[in-house]
Write an enzyme that holds these catalytic residues in place. Structure first.
Site, mmCIF file in Angstrom:
data_model
loop_
_atom_site.group_PDB
_atom_site.id
_atom_site.type_symbol
_atom_site.label_atom_id
_atom_site.label_comp_id
_atom_site.label_asym_id
_atom_site.label_seq_id
_atom_site.Cartn_x
_atom_site.Cartn_y
_atom_site.Cartn_z
ATOM 1 N N ALA A 1 46.349 46.038 31.349
ATOM 2 C CA ALA A 1 45.934 44.634 31.513
ATOM 3 C C ALA A 1 45.619 44.393 32.988
ATOM 4 C CB ALA A 1 47.021 43.702 31.006
ATOM 5 N N ASN A 2 45.569 43.146 33.410
ATOM 6 C CA ASN A 2 45.294 42.829 34.813
ATOM 7 C C ASN A 2 45.960 41.507 35.173
ATOM 8 O OD1 ASN A 2 43.322 40.588 34.323
ATOM 9 N ND2 ASN A 2 42.257 42.250 33.266
ATOM 10 N N HIS A 3 45.781 41.073 36.432
ATOM 11 C CA HIS A 3 46.527 39.923 36.954
ATOM 12 C C HIS A 3 45.913 38.563 36.613
ATOM 13 C CE1 HIS A 3 49.481 42.184 39.112
ATOM 14 N NE2 HIS A 3 48.567 42.861 39.783
ATOM 15 N N ALA B 1 38.889 38.028 32.453
ATOM 16 C CA ALA B 1 38.951 39.315 33.168
ATOM 17 C C ALA B 1 39.177 40.382 32.091
ATOM 18 C CB ALA B 1 40.084 39.300 34.177
#
Ligand code: CTP
Ligand code: CA
Length: 226
Positions: free
Chosen positions: A33-35, A99
């Site tokens: 995943a990402n922030h 994102a």
């Protein structure tokens, strides 16, 4: 559901918004995943609803309340996000603020991957579908398509290249280097890129960015131009 639609410049319009990260499983307990916090995408959905639009917000996993007056479709993976977006069409405008994870593992394991004593597993990654490009180049393209470009260097040059490559009308470009605090924070400094040029906005709250961006979209729709 709101029974009496609010009057406003986007009354009668349907706006699709993506928000948040996607989450790509590696095995039943791990993921890529990402922030992304989803704050900017959710604020855009809320701002569009406030101008009277019917809004479908397709969101990855975020820790945010559903914006008022917005239909929220929750998804995990990029492939599910694409399906949910296609199911939401037709739309007058679409804003791709999510994102999206660029890669997923080629085959996610159905059991937790265990240490074997012979070193780490080799994860084979494959590229996810590009949701924005698929819809911008698809047969049911919304009249106004807005993408984001999250960069950590050469922000404007990379964003201009994305505008052309993905076939969108506007790109909201921002610097997401950790020291800017944009990812997860409440403020944003964006450059709005179109074929007619680059407009750099001052640092604003994500709510203010959303309000100004949605006003731009409303103007483009009213003029009947992309
Ligand atoms: N996007 C998308 N689907 C993907 C990847 C990106 O819809 N699989 C959208 C994002 O929501 C954003 C825009 O494309 O609106 C640009 O995303 P970004 O990650 O900045 O660009 P990429 O094309 O993925 O290029 P890179 O990450 O290599 O810079
Ligand atoms: Ca990407």
């Amino acid at each position: 559901a709101r029974l009496i639609p609010a009057p406003g410049p986007l009354k009668g319009r349907h706006i699709l918004v993506t928000s948040g990260p996607t989450r790509e499983p590696i095995d039943p307990v791990r993921y890529i995943a990402n922030h992304s916090s989803g704050k900017q995408g959710h604020a855009i959905a809320a701002a569009a609803a406030a101008l009277g639009a019917r809004v479908t917000l397709v969101s990855g996993p975020v820790r945010l309340p559903d914006p008022a007056g917005v239909e929220v479709v929750r998804v995990e993976t990029a492939r599910d996000m694409l399906k949910a977006c296609e199911a939401a069409l037709p739309a007058d405008a679409a804003v791709f603020a999510a994102a999206v994870a660029d890669w997923r593992v080629a085959r996610d394991a159905d059991h937790k991957i265990k240490k074997t004593g012979e070193g780490p597993p080799a994860l084979v990654l494959v590229e996810n579908p590009d949701i924005l490009a698929t819809i911008a180049r698809g047969p049911r393209r919304p009249a106004v398509v807005v993408g984001f470009a999250a960069e950590t260097c050469h922000v404007i040059d990379h964003a201009k290249a994305k505008l052309a490559r993905k076939g969108c009308d506007l790109i909201v470009a921002n610097d997401v280097s950790p020291e800017t605090g944009v990812m997860g924070g409440d403020r944003n400094r964006i450059h709005l890129i179109s074929t007619s040029g680059v407009e750099s906005w001052p640092e604003l709250s994500k709510d203010e960015v959303a309000t100004c961006l949605v006003a731009r979209i409303a103007k483009r729709l009213a003029r009947g131009e992309p």
